[in-house]
Write an enzyme that holds these catalytic residues in place. Sequence first.
Site, PDB file in Angstrom:
ATOM      1  N   GLU A 104     -21.609 -22.541 -11.170  1.00 48.01           N
ATOM      2  CA  GLU A 104     -22.006 -23.069  -9.854  1.00 48.01           C
ATOM      3  C   GLU A 104     -22.934 -22.081  -9.143  1.00 48.01           C
ATOM      4  O   GLU A 104     -23.935 -22.476  -8.533  1.00 48.01           O
ATOM      5  CB  GLU A 104     -20.754 -23.339  -9.014  1.00 48.01           C
ATOM      6  CG  GLU A 104     -20.984 -23.631  -7.556  1.00 48.01           C
ATOM      7  CD  GLU A 104     -19.879 -23.078  -6.691  1.00 48.01           C
ATOM      8  OE1 GLU A 104     -20.201 -22.437  -5.665  1.00 48.01           O
ATOM      9  OE2 GLU A 104     -18.696 -23.271  -7.037  1.00 48.01           O
ATOM     10  N   GLU A 184     -24.173 -12.569 -10.666  1.00 48.90           N
ATOM     11  CA  GLU A 184     -23.291 -13.532 -10.012  1.00 48.90           C
ATOM     12  C   GLU A 184     -21.884 -13.516 -10.591  1.00 48.90           C
ATOM     13  O   GLU A 184     -20.909 -13.715  -9.868  1.00 48.90           O
ATOM     14  CB  GLU A 184     -23.885 -14.945 -10.118  1.00 48.90           C
ATOM     15  CG  GLU A 184     -25.223 -15.121  -9.442  1.00 48.90           C
ATOM     16  CD  GLU A 184     -25.151 -14.965  -7.936  1.00 48.90           C
ATOM     17  OE1 GLU A 184     -24.155 -15.414  -7.330  1.00 48.90           O
ATOM     18  OE2 GLU A 184     -26.087 -14.400  -7.353  1.00 48.90           O
TER      19      GLU A 184
END
Length: 994
Positions: A104, A184
């Site tokens: 995501e 991330e």
Amino acid sequence: MLAAARIAAQRASLGHTAHSFRHSQRAFLATATTDSWKPGKSVHGYTVVESRHIKELELDAIRLKHDKTGAEHLHIARDDSNNVFGVGFATPPDNSAGVPHILEHTTLCGSRSYPVRDPFFKMLNRSMATFMNAYTGEMEQLFNCDYTLYPFSTTNPVDYKNLRNVYMDAAFFPHLRELDFKQEGWRLEHENPNDKNSPIVFKGIVYNEMKGQMADAGYLFYSKMQQYMFPGTTYAHNSGGDPANITDLTHAELVHFHKTHYHPSNARFYTYGNFPLEESLETINSKLQEFSPITPPLAEKIVKPFESPRRVNLTCPVDPMSSPEKQSKMSVSFLTNKATDTFDGFGLRILSDLLTDGHASPMYQALIESNLGSEYSANTGYDSSTMVSSLAFGVQGMKTDDIAKVEETITNVLQKVQQEGVDPKRIEAIVHQMELGQKHKTSFFGMSLMQGLSSGWFNGCNPVDLLELNKNIERLKAEIAAGPFFQNLISKYLLNNPHKLVFTMTPSADYGAEVTANETARLMGKTSVLTNADREAIYEQGQELLKNQEKVEDVSCLPTLKVDDISKKTKTCALEHSAVSSVPVQWRPTSTNGITYFRGISVIPGLTPEQKQYLPLFTDSLTSLGTQKRAMSEIDDDIRLYTGGIRVSPFLSTSHSSIDSTQEGISFSSYCLDRNQDRMYDLLGSLVRETNFDNVDKLRTLIQGNASALSNSIADSGHVFARTNAGSHLTPAGQASELYGGMSQVQFMNALSQKEDLSEVSQRLKEIAALAIKRSRLRLALTCGEDQMSNNEKVVDQFISRLDASPAERVAQAAFTPSFENSFFELPYGINFTAKCLRGVPYTHEDGAKLQILASLMSNLYLHREIREKNGAYGGGAGYAPTGGVFSFYSYRDPSPQKTLTTYQDSVRWVLDRPDFTEQELAEAKLSIFQRMDAPVSAAEEGMVVFTEGITDEMRQTRREQLLKVTSADVKEVALRYLSDQHSSHCILGDKQN
């Protein structure tokens, strides 16, 4: 989740603005549905599967399927300018490495048509979106989640097309670079990337986010319970990622997951509002033509039913803020219905409310009012987020020795309700709340509707069936008339169900050390096998990340609105003013779909610091203790039967002309169907006049529940607590905010929760009651239909006539002297929150607009890169409170708090030393501010700025003009003038070792 957002409650719906228009619009939509969207019709590569008018919600639902790929599409046609787009994918994980969550994040780090770093965050400032986000599960539930959504909303058609293009390109054609995965997700990197001799540690945005998430007691309990409730299924895995498993995920696994799951054959599209469906279908179809159909991967979602109940006990960290004797948690969970059995799900959700919600509910009385626990466990209630739902009852803030007693109590309550049934009045109250929810106007109905449909839709339900509220209500009435409906549900799903899990967590002083030891062992396992070449590669990777973070990019490929797209005029609404029994009343006559909205503010000057600490407890007491004549359980039933709830809270407002001048007191509000106006005002009147502060049993329950809730909220909102504490030294409003809801309030409420004798507390509440509601210090605001103003005036007059009419004493506000202090609160989270605050200017001062723009520029161009990308915190930035007059910096789930404090200081030098900000940078900062200023508001909120803050339309217009004309020289000037370190306060919450 990638951006902060608030959405309206699921049950709320948005009414139309005028009867005649509503009638014609409904007719138009009905014609469009029956004539233009018949099942079987083909349009732009789609075939209509179903179209249905939902009368109670005044909308038309059109379900379509993409011919080539099989992608599903749900369109909700409704007269609402706040249009929504969303695309989602089924993303059930097969381990707890967090691949859906990390994907995501990484998906939004650049794509084929938008090859720039972080286009999502950049679009936040190139848009007038009213909502932008991406999340795994129900608003980032992040544990038993089997889908990922990418939604946005906006009222601007150009903006809608821009964002839709960016979102679809990100979802279907992302770069998924390994470097972005490392940033991330997780990576090995030197603690100081520029120093080869510094230790190699784990870093990563999601890694640090989930360390913070697992420190949240409620999240930890709920996620671990699900693992044992659904063994052998995808729900036994943490889709957000367990830090202990995140470091096993590889980049190749991430890319493969995207290839197999982020495909149109596995997608659901959602559109809502008054923009034309045809245009959306044509655009989406053009993107999907590149794909051929696939068979999406299957996941095990059906748990094998238990043959007999199971018991699990785990440990959890000790909470230093709470009573050491009452830190255990437990719940009893039952497997219930399949998601596709929508009526049983409807009935079980109501049964859950009947059993647990409110002072009259039997579980509340048996578990909370009895002081077995301070509040419900995080998983209490009906959970329909899984393919087979569950219903749980439990408590937290309990003694370990009471675990068996709590389990026995839960069983006894279920047996009693199964034998005696449910009070029909309470069922009627729930049906009333549904009726009121259909009429209650909100500005984010489309987004909340998507939230309510998603879990069922991804688990095989027809989403249109989930909209048919009235059909379910009518069937419910028939079932109740035919037999003991709720008793039968209890027998079927609860009392005679072998799939039952008794789950407990008890505190361990060694928990934090064990988590740290686990992390150290995992790190050693990876670093001990590194060759010199591996270590050199880790160093080079760190250098590459730094260069990537510093690189100045050409972002001209990203679409953007212009400053010219911002309206030059402030939105206003027509207000009327009158006096009722000498009390000033503000009227907002408008279409409200048959609802009256009421708000009152009673100013209490001269409160002492001690009284201010008691004020939140006082306001909660008004809706918790009952009166001398009636128990709170009776009153609570009436509140639910005749109103949309009664809310009372401390009121605090800073003068628009001086940040050293405030108004403090209490605010109270409610709303009701027009037919229930008399009842609403009677209930309000009895609570503010007659609350029984001597009811120490209820008072003890309230205090313990508040103490537990406050302590539990820190792990999720630590940056708010840090910012509140840092700002408490700078202005009187900041000082009051800390006493009302900061760490001072947390400590105060936990101290009260350990008192045996509450007589002194009761006395303090009575003293505040004597000051609280006087006619001479009261002002009211009503929003209603014009035809209801006369009747409201009559009942308001009766309400006022029963209040204290004695003249108010004139009390001068105490002088305030700012101080500049630093605070640290040690908490067992393994992750940190920081804040730094500085004094600014009042709302009407021209520098306020410049400081707002400065905060946006610093956040978007410097702090996001330094705090999130480089330091690895989940979030961070700067903000300026235009009404409070405080400039603040903050970081959220931050592994390097000291480095972040230095970053705050460096950011000011960055502003002063850099070249002038470009016109595009200034435009993006302005768009980000007007995005919030011009967001839609509900009818109930219209006119509230002038009512609560005294800020007139003329002041708002002046502020608007000031914001639009801010220049680069302006922001540099205010940075030099106001952001001086010797005039700041800091606060850190977290691990002392850091």
